[in-house]
Design an enzyme around this catalytic site. Structure first.
Site, PDB file in Angstrom:
ATOM      1  N   CYS A 454     -10.681 -17.992   3.139  1.00 33.95           N
ATOM      2  CA  CYS A 454     -10.359 -16.642   3.602  1.00 33.95           C
ATOM      3  C   CYS A 454     -11.404 -15.643   3.092  1.00 33.95           C
ATOM      4  O   CYS A 454     -11.620 -14.600   3.707  1.00 33.95           O
ATOM      5  CB  CYS A 454      -8.964 -16.230   3.157  1.00 33.95           C
ATOM      6  N   HIS A 845      -5.340 -14.052  -1.601  1.00 31.08           N
ATOM      7  CA  HIS A 845      -5.668 -14.124  -0.171  1.00 31.08           C
ATOM      8  C   HIS A 845      -6.461 -12.891   0.223  1.00 31.08           C
ATOM      9  O   HIS A 845      -6.173 -11.780  -0.236  1.00 31.08           O
ATOM     10  CB  HIS A 845      -4.374 -14.214   0.639  1.00 31.08           C
TER      11      HIS A 845
END
Length: 1040
Positions: A454, A845
């Site tokens: 990510c 994230h």
């Protein structure tokens, strides 16, 4: 007597008359009757019972048969011979089929009348054989239920020994063929009742003969694990689960999961069908068995099966929550499936669209149990949103729906997640396909997470949304080359034109990943961005050197229009997409990265003893903005002394972007992760951090400056001045730090206000001097104390709206300071924001917000019109030219902008494979709604005021392509080829699903080529960690 009875039945007499006569016939049974009369009566009554036209005839037959059999038992014993019973079971009676339940009822009745007769033993032996044959013929539920009644009353008829084992196995298989097609409640209740009777018979047999239990269960597993697409076993098998001793769970599950003969496809089928059993209304312990099997598979690392089954069945399990009779068991299984599926949010996101509707239903259904159930359900949802934070577009409406319900504490959530996890450090996932979904309504393409990537995905999307950079990359002629820029160009082309909802950038990951980044581990996105830009810059420099060494060859176009790669510049080849003023760029020797992202910064140090000044000019591609100590906490990792305050220009720490990197420091367990407390004062803004970055700094004590003129260590003042503004300004907020005293890694969770528009003070370049007097220096200060206060006591801006708007007045005007250095206030508009969700630098994230800025000029945005209009409507700037400023939009104007149709779709949220519409209001409020989600990397686009060209007229340099360039043939061919492949994949998937073909590798697997090592930490608990450290043992070391 039989003639009288037969004539009576067929007569037209009224029913009362008939009943009276039948009563006389029954009373006559006590008298002596000949053998012939008895046999005739038994034959007649049998015909009435089995073939009677109505219930009255059957009732008459039954009454007369019972009466005469009781008083004339020897005659009845001779009538009901084993041969007669055998003929009934094998051939039926008259037109009555042998499988008719009435046959079983008749035999059952007769056995009750003969129970004390010796001949009944012969009939029992016949029935033992025949019932085994009958169950092998897969009788209907009604016949099986009558058979159960017979065998329950006469257990002597149940097969024994090996035949008994076979009978149980065949009865189990018969149940698997029970299917109910009824739609009426009465019929459904009758069906459930019949199945319950049959399962009760098996329970009684298992209790009486335990040796039959294990073979029966083996047959159950053989049935539900069948991969025959033509056979779908009935969920009626669920009725057996409640009769299996719970204490056998551990032994049975261990036996199943460790049996090497059980293939993954068979186990997947079995588990899916057990989950289907949750729909059986009266089943008990189904949830216990399902969870036990899930845990057993996790214990032997059969993660492929777990992933497949979870993604395939999670929506069905959720749908059972709507039915009160099976709701509690379904929630138990749903909770385990969701809480244990910790490598990806995909399973949770499959049920997210249905959460709000269920909550509303539970609030209004009026059931006494719904309130307690709702509390359990919302606790699960809170755990899942904590686990997979970073999806505000999905969770906002859920938070609104459950805002008045209790929320579990963070410690409880962590405990639940830790207890529910699969083998969290394992990486036994096999390769698989991502579920294919349609492209989002935004028309944009997502990027598949390839295993903690990510960090890369968010940066690529940020660069892709940098419109001018993207257009320039796509317009380069790089045919036949194998450079990193070519790979980036191909990736941009796929993002712009692929039919896939999400593209997997495997090739680009391999060539762009820094060598010190561990495969499959979480990394720092800002560090990746610096490395990527540096590689592109160095690559182009190398090509420039190689090109310059070649002999000069006349070009059909102006040689001054050569691109820095040595190829003909895209502005020449694609002249149709350029305005006339843009068509002839001036080659200045700079690379595209320098022209797009490069700026210059002068660091000056003034000796406070002799006022000697030393200056050094340095290039930068991003500014790393530290938080001032007073804005975080007293125990922050920031050094207390002003002489130690670091200022990072364009090189971040490998250790998670730390302000105070500690080389060689061991990774700290997640249990030691501390949060820097959020202050209660006014929120900081990005301009505040820029001002702090540019503020003078005192070098003293251990960090004293060696002055060449004084020939000794002296107290000095260090200043920084921007002398060249980049086209795209990249700002990194240094949120991750290492506290050397406490040996803990911290994340600063302070909310930072992000202005949509901002001005940057840019100084004109000055002469580099070794020594000068204080009167000639532009860095004059009134006293050391005032400079120190300015450097170390930053106060967040709290000006009135009118004053803030005045700071924007006439920003392009050059303001002379002391007649020696002019300062220009350069306007910037926000282009992208990379968010970090989590509380640690080693996990978490990344996702990003990007802006749809169309055309070469950022002023097309409505907020920009507002800013520029205010700028042009005032004649003089009243702000300090050396101070960064931001436009403060009034609430009324902000609401008007956020509610407008254009603004509502002006921002996009890129979250790996997902791309959704968003708004600037979401960007601004994200940390307020989700405290773990904080802005980390920001990108601003420089604006040119109408009629002006800032920084040497970049538009004249050909850097702004006014439209998307046409796709070059090589790129177009690659995209067409992949789009065809995508369509073939879709067709193959459709065929596979239609045929219900077993597959052990159809699961979502984000790791791709990164699945050789344990996954890193793209998990829910935070972190843009640079090292991705492999020494953690924590629930936050999860991949999504």
């Amino acid at each position: 007597m039989d003639k009288i009875l037969e004539g009576l039945v067929s007569s037209d007499h009224s029913v009362p008359v008939k009943r009276a006569i039948v009563k006389k016939v029954v009373e006559a049974a006590e008298k002596e009757v000949t053998e012939e009369q008895c046999q005739s009566l038994f034959a007649l009554t049998t015909r009435l019972i089995l073939l009677g036209e109505d219930a009255f005839q059957r009732q008459i037959g039954l009454q007369v048969l019972e009466a005469y059999a009781r008083y004339h038992r020897p005659e009845f014993e001779r009538f009901l011979s084993k041969d007669f019973v055998l003929s009934l079971l094998q051939q039926g009676y008259g037109h009555l089929d042998r499988k008719d339940p009435a046959i079983i009822d008749y035999i059952h009745c007769c056995l009750r009348l003969l129970i004390s007769c010796p001949s009944v033993l012969e009939i029992f032996s016949v029935i033992q054989v025949e019932v085994l044959r009958m169950v092998c013929e897969r009788p209907e539920p009604a016949l099986c239920a009558r058979l159960n009644t017979l065998l329950s009353d006469f257990v002597q008829c149940i097969p024994r020994d090996k035949s008994g084992v076979l009978f149980c196995q065949q009865l189990v298989r018969t149940i698997s063929y029970f299917h109910c097609f009824a739609s009426q409640e009465r019929e459904l209740r009758e069906y459930v009742g019949q199945v319950t009777k049959v399962s009760t018979l098996l329970q009684n047999i298992w209790k009486a003969d335990p040796a039959t239990l294990l073979p029966s269960l083996q047959e159950v597993f053989a049935i539900i694990s069948s991969t025959d697409p033509s056979f779908d076993p009935s969920i009626a098998l669920a009725s057996l689960v409640q009769h299996i001793p719970v204490q056998m769970i551990t032994v049975l599950i261990k036996s199943l999961t460790t049996d090497q003969n059980v293939k993954d496809a068979s186990m997947t089928k079995a588990l899916c069908r057990m989950i289907n059993w949750l729909s059986w209304p009266l089943a008990q312990h189904v949830d216990t068995w399902v969870i036990a099997l899930l845990k057993g598979l996790a214990a032997v690392q059969k993660f492929t099966i777990l992933i497949d089954v979870t993604l395939l069945k999670i929506e069905l399990v959720f749908s059972r929550l709507w039915y009160p009779i099976v709701r509690q068991g379904a929630l138990t299984v749903l909770s385990h499936m969701l809480l244990s599926f910790q490598h990806s949010p995909e399973a949770f996101h499959l049920v997210v669209p249905h959460v709000v509707h269920l909550v509303q239903s539970l609030r209004t259904d009026g059931l006494s149990t719904s309130k307690a159930f709702l509390l359990q359900f919302t606790e699960l949802i809170h755990c899942m949103m904590y686990q997979y934070s970073g999806f505000p577009d999905l969770y906002d409406h859920i938070i609104e729906a459950i805002k008045d319900l209790p929320k579990p504490g963070e410690e409880k959530i962590k405990l639940v997640l830790n207890q529910s996890a699969w083998t969290s450090q394992s990486n036994s996932f096999a390769s698989g396909l991502l579920r294919q979904v349609g492209k989002s309504e935004t028309g944009k393409t997502g990027l598949v997470n390839l295993g903690n990537t990510c960090y890369m995905n968010s940066i690529i999307q940020t660069l892709f949304m940098a419109t001018d950079f993207r257009r320039h990359v796509l317009s380069l002629h790089l045919n036949g080359s194998n450079t990193l820029m070519k790979k980036l160009q191909l990736l941009f082309a796929f993002l712009a034109h692929t039919q896939r909802a999400a593209y997997a950038p495997r090739n680009f990951l391999e060539v762009s990943r820094p060598p010190w980044f561990n495969v499959g581990s979480q990394q720092d996105c800002s560090e990746y961005l610096r490395f990527l830009l540096d590689r592109l810059h160095e690559e182009e420099k190398t090509l420039q050197v190689l090109e310059s060494a070649k002999p000069k060859v006349a070009s059909p176009v102006d040689t001054g229009n050569k691109d820095s790669t040595g190829q003909t510049s895209p502005e020449d080849a694609e002249e149709s997409s350029l305005s006339p003023a843009e068509a002839k760029p001036v080659s200045d020797g700079r690379t595209m990265i320098e022209r797009m992202f490069g700026g210059n910064l002068i660091t000056g140090i003034r000796c406070m003893q002799c006022n000697c000044i030393s200056e050094k000019e340095e290039p930068f591609t991003d500014l790393s903005l530290a938080f001032c100590p007073s804005a975080t906490s007293q125990d922050s990792s920031q050094p207390e002394g002003p002489s130690e305050e670091p200022k990072v220009l364009c090189q971040g720490s490998v250790n998670g972007g730390s302000e105070t990197p500690e080389p060689g420091t061991a990774k700290t367990p997640a249990s030691n992760v501390n949060l820097v407390p959020v202050t209660n004062g006014p929120p900081l803004s990005v301009p505040d951090l820029v001002n702090y970055f540019l503020a003078p700094e005192i070098l003293d004590e251990e960090n004293a400056y060696f002055c060449e003129k004084c020939s000794s260590l002296q107290r000095a003042e260090r200043t920084m001045k921007l002398v060249s503004a980049p086209e795209y300004l990249i700002l990194t907020l240094l949120r991750f730090s290492y506290d050397a005293k406490c040996h803990v890694r911290r994340k600063i969770l302070d909310n930072v206000t992000i202005p949509p528009l901002m001005r940057l003070p840019v100084h004109s370049a000055s002469m580099h001097t070794q020594c000068s007097s204080s009167t000639s220096s532009p860095l004059q200060v009134d006293s050391p104390e005032s400079s120190e206060n300015l450097a170390k006591k930053l106060k967040p801006s709290q000006k009135d709206e009118e004053e803030e708007e005045k700071e924007w007045i006439d920003g392009a005007e050059l303001i002379n300071r002391g007649g020696e250095m002019s300062v220009q206030s350069v306007p910037y508009v926000l282009s992208s924001v990379v968010m970090h969700s989590g509380i640690s630098s080693e996990s978490g994230h990344y996702y990003s917000y990007g802006r749809n800025i169309n055309g070469a000029d950022g002023t097309q945005h409505p907020a920009n019109h507002l800013a520029l209009k205010e700028d042009s409507g005032n004649g003089q700037a009243e702000c300090s030219p050396s101070t960064c400023s931001a436009l403060s939009i009034s609430p009324e104007r902000g609401d008007a902008l956020s509610n407008s149709g254009q603004e509502a779709r002006d921002w996009l949220l890129f979250n790996d494979s997902r791309v959704t519409f968003s708004s600037f209001q979401s960007v601004q409020n994200i940390t307020n709604r989700f405290p773990k989600d904080t802005a980390y990397v920001l990108m601003y686009r420089k604006q040119d005021l109408p009629g002006q060209s800032v920084n040497g007229g970049l538009m004249a340099n050909g850097m702004r392509v006014s439209a998307e360039p046409p796709l070059q043939k090589e790129l177009l061919d690659a995209i067409i080829k992949d789009n065809k492949l995508y369509l073939q994949e879709q067709e193959l998937n459709a065929r596979t699903q239609a045929l219900q073909a077993p597959s052990s590798s159809c699961s979502f697997r984000p790791n791709g080529s990164d699945d050789n090592n344990p996954p890193g930490s793209c998990g829910p608990s935070g972190g843009g960690g640079g090292g991705g450290g492999g020494g953690f043992n924590t629930i936050s070391r999860l991949v999504f």
